[in-house]
Design a protein around this motif. Structure first.
Motif, PDB file in Angstrom:
ATOM      1  N   HIS A  10     -77.765 -50.875  36.706  1.00  0.00           N
ATOM      2  CA  HIS A  10     -78.206 -51.826  35.683  1.00  0.00           C
ATOM      3  C   HIS A  10     -77.071 -52.191  34.732  1.00  0.00           C
ATOM      4  O   HIS A  10     -76.946 -53.345  34.301  1.00  0.00           O
ATOM      5  N   ASN A  60     -83.125 -53.785  27.013  1.00  0.00           N
ATOM      6  CA  ASN A  60     -84.093 -52.730  26.737  1.00  0.00           C
ATOM      7  C   ASN A  60     -83.541 -51.390  27.258  1.00  0.00           C
ATOM      8  O   ASN A  60     -83.296 -51.244  28.458  1.00  0.00           O
ATOM      9  N   TRP A  63     -85.381 -50.042  30.260  1.00  0.00           N
ATOM     10  CA  TRP A  63     -85.039 -50.704  31.525  1.00  0.00           C
ATOM     11  C   TRP A  63     -83.717 -50.169  32.054  1.00  0.00           C
ATOM     12  O   TRP A  63     -83.560 -49.930  33.251  1.00  0.00           O
ATOM     13  N   SER A  68     -88.666 -48.808  32.606  1.00  0.00           N
ATOM     14  CA  SER A  68     -89.438 -49.992  32.255  1.00  0.00           C
ATOM     15  C   SER A  68     -88.977 -51.163  33.097  1.00  0.00           C
ATOM     16  O   SER A  68     -87.797 -51.264  33.469  1.00  0.00           O
ATOM     17  N   GLY A  69     -89.921 -52.062  33.406  1.00  0.00           N
ATOM     18  CA  GLY A  69     -89.565 -53.264  34.152  1.00  0.00           C
ATOM     19  C   GLY A  69     -89.145 -54.403  33.242  1.00  0.00           C
ATOM     20  O   GLY A  69     -88.721 -55.455  33.710  1.00  0.00           O
ATOM     21  N   GLN A  70     -89.280 -54.204  31.915  1.00  0.00           N
ATOM     22  CA  GLN A  70     -88.918 -55.237  30.951  1.00  0.00           C
ATOM     23  C   GLN A  70     -87.442 -55.110  30.596  1.00  0.00           C
ATOM     24  O   GLN A  70     -87.022 -54.168  29.941  1.00  0.00           O
ATOM     25  N   LYS A  71     -86.671 -56.082  31.041  1.00  0.00           N
ATOM     26  CA  LYS A  71     -85.220 -56.002  30.899  1.00  0.00           C
ATOM     27  C   LYS A  71     -84.740 -56.314  29.481  1.00  0.00           C
ATOM     28  O   LYS A  71     -83.843 -55.650  28.954  1.00  0.00           O
ATOM     29  N   TYR A  72     -85.341 -57.317  28.863  1.00  0.00           N
ATOM     30  CA  TYR A  72     -84.851 -57.766  27.558  1.00  0.00           C
ATOM     31  C   TYR A  72     -85.859 -57.492  26.449  1.00  0.00           C
ATOM     32  O   TYR A  72     -87.074 -57.501  26.670  1.00  0.00           O
ATOM     33  N   LEU A  73     -85.329 -57.254  25.260  1.00  0.00           N
ATOM     34  CA  LEU A  73     -86.120 -57.155  24.056  1.00  0.00           C
ATOM     35  C   LEU A  73     -85.685 -58.276  23.124  1.00  0.00           C
ATOM     36  O   LEU A  73     -84.505 -58.642  23.084  1.00  0.00           O
ATOM     37  N   LYS A  74     -86.637 -58.797  22.372  1.00  0.00           N
ATOM     38  CA  LYS A  74     -86.323 -59.885  21.445  1.00  0.00           C
ATOM     39  C   LYS A  74     -85.546 -59.340  20.260  1.00  0.00           C
ATOM     40  O   LYS A  74     -86.006 -58.457  19.548  1.00  0.00           O
ATOM     41  N   GLN A 112     -89.483 -51.445  19.793  1.00  0.00           N
ATOM     42  CA  GLN A 112     -90.416 -52.477  20.272  1.00  0.00           C
ATOM     43  C   GLN A 112     -91.313 -51.988  21.409  1.00  0.00           C
ATOM     44  O   GLN A 112     -92.059 -52.772  21.980  1.00  0.00           O
ATOM     45  N   ASP A 113     -91.239 -50.709  21.738  1.00  0.00           N
ATOM     46  CA  ASP A 113     -91.991 -50.175  22.874  1.00  0.00           C
ATOM     47  C   ASP A 113     -93.330 -49.610  22.404  1.00  0.00           C
ATOM     48  O   ASP A 113     -93.389 -48.541  21.800  1.00  0.00           O
TER      49      ASP A 113
END
Length: 262
Positions: A10, A60, A63, A68-74, A112-113
């Motif tokens: 990653h 993230n 990730w 986690s499958g969520q790659k980006y965080l805002k 944010q998790d």
């Protein structure tokens, strides 16, 4: 695939997607020479590198390590409001999540998790002072805020929506990308920067960029377990300070709610 190879895969993916050479990526992340040793598995990803990937690219951390499958965080520069709140299922009231010293180490990377917060203890305080806002408890670590805040005590803090709500010389929990600090805040002429001040004069003030602040929580009370053994007049001074702050808040309340003459 071994767990360690996931983070390597990653990490390399982020570099290649942004068209950086190993040397360029190393300079951006503050790594000496190049990222070759990380990509070969010889060097582990440090907390500082993970924080920089989040701060600069919105990556993230969960990730990155395959959780986690969520790659980006805002990432919202200058947005200091709470990123996650939890609600009690029975009463529909917002919980007060308690972040102890151990949890604080992982707090910046999990801010944010939603699932991460469910692992922390949470409860309600049925008092009017803890209504109509988001509150969170943080355990004090270190001696930089002595004598007012001692190691092991807990501060209860209200979520700050924006920098407009921040008052100079009030105490805040400052959530950075790599740490959680309890400090007095002083605004600077440059609105993109803040000065973090310790009560303990042995510690020098710290200048930080507003863009490096994820959340701000204004401290309004604390839980202490040392009232049987106060050192010198420390407890009396704390009580006196609390009373003065309460008087100011009551006066401000009266001024805001006094009849207006047109």
């Amino acid at each position: 695939m071994a767990a360690s190879s996931i983070e390597i895969k990653h990490f390399k993916e982020v570099r290649e997607e942004n068209n950086f050479t190993q040397a360029e990526f190393a300079e951006i992340l503050g790594i000496k020479n190049s990222t070759a040793d990380i990509e070969r598995g010889r060097t582990k990803l440090s907390g500082k590198v993970v924080a920089e990937l989040l701060r600069q690219f919105g990556i993230n951390p969960l990730w990155l390590f395959g959780d986690s499958g969520q790659k980006y965080l805002k990432i919202s520069k200058g947005d200091v409001s709470p990123k996650v709140v939890t609600v009690d299922r029975n009463s529909d009231n917002e919980n007060i999540v308690m972040v102890n010293q151990k949890a604080a180490a992982g707090y910046p990377h999990n801010v944010q998790d939603v699932e991460w917060y469910t692992q922390l203890p949470a409860f309600e305080i049925p008092l009017p002072e803890f209504r109509n806002a988001s509150y969170r408890g943080f355990q004090v670590e270190g001696d930089s805020m002595l004598p007012n805040y001692r190691p092991g005590e807990w501060v209860m803090a209200k979520g700050v929506g924006s920098m407009d709500e921040v008052n100079n010389n009030r105490v805040y929990v400052v959530v950075m990308y790599d740490s959680v600090l309890i400090k007095k805040i002083q605004k600077l002429p440059d609105p993109s920067k803040l000065l973090l001040i310790s009560i303990n004069e042995e510690y020098l003030p710290i200048e930080v960029k507003l863009g490096d602040v994820q959340e701000l929580w204004q401290v309004n009370s604390k839980l202490t377990f040392n009232i049987d053994n106060p050192s010198e007049n420390g407890l009396f001074q704390q009580l006196q300070q609390s009373m003065e702050e309460l008087k100011r808040e009551l006066q401000q309340f009266k001024n805001n709610n006094s009849p207006k003459v047109s």
